[in-house]
Design a protein around this motif. Structure first.
Motif, PDB file in Angstrom:
ATOM      1  N   ASP A  83      -3.649  -2.218  -2.282  1.00  0.00           N
ATOM      2  CA  ASP A  83      -2.842  -3.358  -1.854  1.00  0.00           C
ATOM      3  C   ASP A  83      -1.447  -3.377  -2.469  1.00  0.00           C
ATOM      4  O   ASP A  83      -0.502  -3.854  -1.846  1.00  0.00           O
ATOM      5  CB  ASP A  83      -3.551  -4.674  -2.210  1.00  0.00           C
ATOM      6  CG  ASP A  83      -4.875  -4.820  -1.480  1.00  0.00           C
ATOM      7  OD1 ASP A  83      -5.064  -4.148  -0.439  1.00  0.00           O
ATOM      8  OD2 ASP A  83      -5.710  -5.621  -1.943  1.00  0.00           O
ATOM      9  N   SER A  84      -1.297  -2.884  -3.689  1.00  0.00           N
ATOM     10  CA  SER A  84      -0.027  -3.047  -4.392  1.00  0.00           C
ATOM     11  C   SER A  84       0.754  -1.742  -4.575  1.00  0.00           C
ATOM     12  O   SER A  84       1.936  -1.684  -4.249  1.00  0.00           O
ATOM     13  CB  SER A  84      -0.274  -3.651  -5.779  1.00  0.00           C
ATOM     14  OG  SER A  84      -0.838  -4.932  -5.657  1.00  0.00           O
ATOM     15  N   LEU A  85       0.115  -0.721  -5.094  1.00  0.00           N
ATOM     16  CA  LEU A  85       0.862   0.482  -5.453  1.00  0.00           C
ATOM     17  C   LEU A  85       1.115   1.426  -4.289  1.00  0.00           C
ATOM     18  O   LEU A  85       2.225   1.950  -4.145  1.00  0.00           O
ATOM     19  CB  LEU A  85       0.152   1.215  -6.580  1.00  0.00           C
ATOM     20  CG  LEU A  85       0.188   0.529  -7.942  1.00  0.00           C
ATOM     21  CD1 LEU A  85      -0.573   1.344  -8.967  1.00  0.00           C
ATOM     22  CD2 LEU A  85       1.603   0.303  -8.391  1.00  0.00           C
ATOM     23  N   VAL A  86       0.106   1.663  -3.460  1.00  0.00           N
ATOM     24  CA  VAL A  86       0.273   2.621  -2.369  1.00  0.00           C
ATOM     25  C   VAL A  86       1.370   2.181  -1.393  1.00  0.00           C
ATOM     26  O   VAL A  86       2.202   3.009  -0.995  1.00  0.00           O
ATOM     27  CB  VAL A  86      -1.074   2.882  -1.659  1.00  0.00           C
ATOM     28  CG1 VAL A  86      -0.885   3.693  -0.407  1.00  0.00           C
ATOM     29  CG2 VAL A  86      -2.039   3.562  -2.601  1.00  0.00           C
ATOM     30  N   PRO A  87       1.447   0.891  -1.007  1.00  0.00           N
ATOM     31  CA  PRO A  87       2.572   0.499  -0.145  1.00  0.00           C
ATOM     32  C   PRO A  87       3.942   0.703  -0.795  1.00  0.00           C
ATOM     33  O   PRO A  87       4.907   1.044  -0.109  1.00  0.00           O
ATOM     34  CB  PRO A  87       2.313  -0.981   0.128  1.00  0.00           C
ATOM     35  CG  PRO A  87       0.850  -1.149  -0.045  1.00  0.00           C
ATOM     36  CD  PRO A  87       0.474  -0.195  -1.134  1.00  0.00           C
ATOM     37  N   LEU A  88       4.043   0.509  -2.111  1.00  0.00           N
ATOM     38  CA  LEU A  88       5.324   0.734  -2.777  1.00  0.00           C
ATOM     39  C   LEU A  88       5.683   2.213  -2.806  1.00  0.00           C
ATOM     40  O   LEU A  88       6.847   2.590  -2.638  1.00  0.00           O
ATOM     41  CB  LEU A  88       5.277   0.185  -4.198  1.00  0.00           C
ATOM     42  CG  LEU A  88       5.301  -1.320  -4.334  1.00  0.00           C
ATOM     43  CD1 LEU A  88       5.127  -1.724  -5.787  1.00  0.00           C
ATOM     44  CD2 LEU A  88       6.603  -1.887  -3.797  1.00  0.00           C
ATOM     45  N   ILE A  89       4.677   3.044  -3.010  1.00  0.00           N
ATOM     46  CA  ILE A  89       4.918   4.493  -3.068  1.00  0.00           C
ATOM     47  C   ILE A  89       5.292   5.044  -1.699  1.00  0.00           C
ATOM     48  O   ILE A  89       6.227   5.831  -1.555  1.00  0.00           O
ATOM     49  CB  ILE A  89       3.699   5.221  -3.652  1.00  0.00           C
ATOM     50  CG1 ILE A  89       3.520   4.832  -5.118  1.00  0.00           C
ATOM     51  CG2 ILE A  89       3.843   6.726  -3.516  1.00  0.00           C
ATOM     52  CD1 ILE A  89       2.219   5.283  -5.728  1.00  0.00           C
ATOM     53  N   SER A  90       4.536   4.597  -0.678  1.00  0.00           N
ATOM     54  CA  SER A  90       4.778   5.131   0.656  1.00  0.00           C
ATOM     55  C   SER A  90       5.963   4.488   1.339  1.00  0.00           C
ATOM     56  O   SER A  90       6.456   5.005   2.349  1.00  0.00           O
ATOM     57  CB  SER A  90       3.520   4.966   1.519  1.00  0.00           C
ATOM     58  OG  SER A  90       3.263   3.591   1.744  1.00  0.00           O
ATOM     59  N   GLY A  91       6.418   3.334   0.830  1.00  0.00           N
ATOM     60  CA  GLY A  91       7.583   2.678   1.415  1.00  0.00           C
ATOM     61  C   GLY A  91       7.258   1.768   2.579  1.00  0.00           C
ATOM     62  O   GLY A  91       8.155   1.391   3.326  1.00  0.00           O
ATOM     63  N   ASP A  92       6.003   1.386   2.745  1.00  0.00           N
ATOM     64  CA  ASP A  92       5.621   0.465   3.839  1.00  0.00           C
ATOM     65  C   ASP A  92       5.962  -0.961   3.516  1.00  0.00           C
ATOM     66  O   ASP A  92       5.990  -1.415   2.458  1.00  0.00           O
ATOM     67  CB  ASP A  92       4.121   0.567   4.121  1.00  0.00           C
ATOM     68  CG  ASP A  92       3.772   1.926   4.710  1.00  0.00           C
ATOM     69  OD1 ASP A  92       4.682   2.581   5.237  1.00  0.00           O
ATOM     70  OD2 ASP A  92       2.591   2.303   4.646  1.00  0.00           O
TER      71      ASP A  92
END
Length: 92
Positions: A83-92
């Motif tokens: 919910d928090s880190l993967v969207p920040l990493i992928s830029g979504d």
């Protein structure tokens, strides 16, 4: 998302990370505290000052609670990352 992470986003992510760490460690630390207090009371009441009496039951209780709460810990960490880190990493 353009511009990368802003300062408020970093603070919010840090706050969320610390909260997840507290929630995940709470069961193990609570059991360690309770077992330590119970053993301390037992030692004070009986005047038994054996070092293994404090270590072995506390270690066994911590391992048991860790084993029982591994699913909860894994679910919490995966949810936080998803919910928090993967969207920040992928830029979504």
């Amino acid at each position: 998302m353009t511009g990368g992470l802003t300062e408020p986003m970093i603070y919010d992510l840090t706050r969320q990370s610390l909260w997840v760490a507290v929630v995940i460690s709470a069961p193990v630390l609570t059991v360690a505290l309770v077992v330590g207090v119970v053993i301390g009371l037992f030692q004070a009441l009986t005047s038994v000052q054996e070092m293994t009496l404090t270590f072995v039951p506390k270690a066994a209780a911590i391992v048991a609670v860790f084993w029982l709460s591994m699913g909860f810990m894994t679910t919490s960490l995966v949810a936080f990352f998803t919910d928090s880190l993967v969207p920040l990493i992928s830029g979504d």
